[in-house]
Scaffold this active site. Structure first.
Site, PDB file in Angstrom:
ATOM      1  CG  ASP A   8      -1.906   1.106   1.247  1.00  0.00           C
ATOM      2  OD1 ASP A   8      -2.050   1.790   0.220  1.00  0.00           O
ATOM      3  OD2 ASP A   8      -2.544   1.312   2.299  1.00  0.00           O
ATOM      4  CG  ASP A 104      -2.730   3.709  -2.963  1.00  0.00           C
ATOM      5  OD1 ASP A 104      -3.871   3.235  -2.982  1.00  0.00           O
ATOM      6  OD2 ASP A 104      -2.236   4.248  -1.954  1.00  0.00           O
ATOM      7  CD  GLU A 105      -5.252  -0.782  -0.557  1.00  0.00           C
ATOM      8  OE1 GLU A 105      -5.553  -1.745   0.147  1.00  0.00           O
ATOM      9  OE2 GLU A 105      -6.045   0.136  -0.854  1.00  0.00           O
TER      10      GLU A 105
HETATM   11 MG   LIG Z   1      -2.381   4.043   0.205  1.00  0.00          MG
END
Ligand SMILES: [Mg+2]
Length: 385
Positions: A8, A104-105
């Site tokens: 993350d 973003d993960e």
């Molecule tokens: Mg994040």
């Protein structure tokens, strides 16, 4: 035993802006709108800004009052998507089993790759280092025997976190946790559990599976297993998880259906154009509506064939919008999901003809970019207020 890694990125949008604008370094940075924006909402803020109590989903107005010296900027979605693609490409160098969760993960199934690293900590560090060396950005990583625990682990020591939960540590880690950390427990369930005197995972464990199921249905079942660190969900690599969407925050709240329809048409045209540009077809069309009180809902519909045509995207979006009782709306969005390069023609409907019209409009607009051709439904005279 599986080895699942969850990555993350830390304050992703803010981190990308800091990368592109070194002059912002060390200053509180808030993304979501300029300082004078009366209607913007914080989407991400840097850790410096968090020290002032600023957090995401807060109105820009409130953020300005908490942190007047902060730098306030609107986001640049395309740039974030570009960096996101770069990062997701790196993941595939570590494992073929990558499941992107958001911009973003991602989950990486590292089972069977353990012996490439001296330890699981070294494995996590290798992923963090590769991201940092390639993009200059910082990620937090969690490694555990399943998805649920890996996601908890990546969050545990954020930012710049790295945490491994070994199988023998699962119990001690879980028992002290509040139930709100369990996947699926929102505010409502948390309160309901509390009514029964259940606040921690340890307290939850006392209750038999049957009782939990009676009280909470299938969620009860899920809670029973999660409280014991059991999560059988597999990392599911998706062939294509890209989505194309457009959304707009209005300068004032609108309840006027005519206006909302025209904006939906305008955004549907943009989504359709971008699909055709990239040679993609969508099967799932979704809309997003944020009301004046910030309550946000999404609705989606999946077709049994792929489309890239404005007309159909708009038609489906409008049906979804029509099913929502309209009060004052501050944000409206439409998106195309479930994308592929193959059209998957329906046996029942032929979408070719309307695609041709849209393609023609694309061609004309390419030639005359300053006076773009649009369909009549996008035109609407704003009501006087
Ligand atoms: Mg994040």
């Amino acid at each position: 035993m599986a080895t699942i890694l969850h990555v993350d990125m830390d304050a992703f949008y803010a981190a990308v802006e800091l990368l592109d604008h070194p002059e912002y370094q060390g200053r509180p940075l808030i993304i979501g709108g300029y300082k004078d924006s009366h209607r913007g909402v914080v989407s991400t803020c840097s850790y410096e800004a968090r020290k002032y109590g600023v957090h995401s989903a807060m109105s820009i107005k409130r953020a300005v009052s908490l942190c007047p010296q902060g730098i306030f900027i609107p986001g640049r979605t395309e740039r974030y998507q570009q960096v996101s693609r770069e990062i997701h490409n790196l993941f595939t160098q570590f494992s073929p089993q990558v499941e992107p969760l958001s911009i973003d993960e991602a989950f990486l199934d590292m089972s069977g790759c353990e012996h490439f690293y001296r330890s699981l900590e070294k494995m996590g560090q290798a992923v963090k280092d590769r991201i940092n060396q390639t993009t200059g950005l910082v990620a937090s990583v969690g490694i555990a025997p399943n998805k649920f625990l890996a996601k908890l682990a990546s969050d545990w020591k954020k930012p710049d976190g790295l945490m491994v939960i070994y199988p023998e540590q699962v119990d001690s880690f879980l028992l002290s946790l509040p139930v709100s950390k369990l996947w699926g427990v929102g505010e409502k369930t948390r309160r309901e559990l509390q009514r029964h005197g259940i606040r921690t995972v340890k307290e939850l464990r006392i209750y038999p599976q049957q009782w939990l199921e009676q009280q909470f249905g299938s969620l009860g079942n899920q809670l029973y297993y999660l409280a014991r660190g059991i999560d059988k969900r597999k990392v599911e690599p998706m062939a294509d998880v890209k989505s194309i969407s457009q959304e707009q925050t209005f300068d004032t709240d609108y309840a006027d259906r005519g206006f909302l329809k025209s904006q939906l048409a305008l955004m549907a045209a943009k989504v359709g154009h971008r699909l055709r540009q990239q040679g993609l077809y969508t099967r799932t069309i979704g809309i997003k509506v944020r009301f004046s009180d910030f309550k946000t809902i999404t609705r989606a519909h999946t077709l049994d064939y792929g489309v890239c045509d404005d007309d159909i995207i708009y038609k489906v979006g409008l049906q979804l919008l029509d099913a929502i009782p309209i009060t004052l709306i501050r944000l409206l969005g439409i998106g195309a999901y479930n994308l592929s390069e193959i059209q998957q023609l329906s046996l029942f409907e032929n979408t070719i003809e309307t695609n041709e019209l849209s393609t023609l409009i694309d061609k004309i607009n390419q030639k005359f970019p300053n006076s773009p051709l649009t369909k009549g439904r996008t035109l609407y005279k704003k009501p006087k207020r």
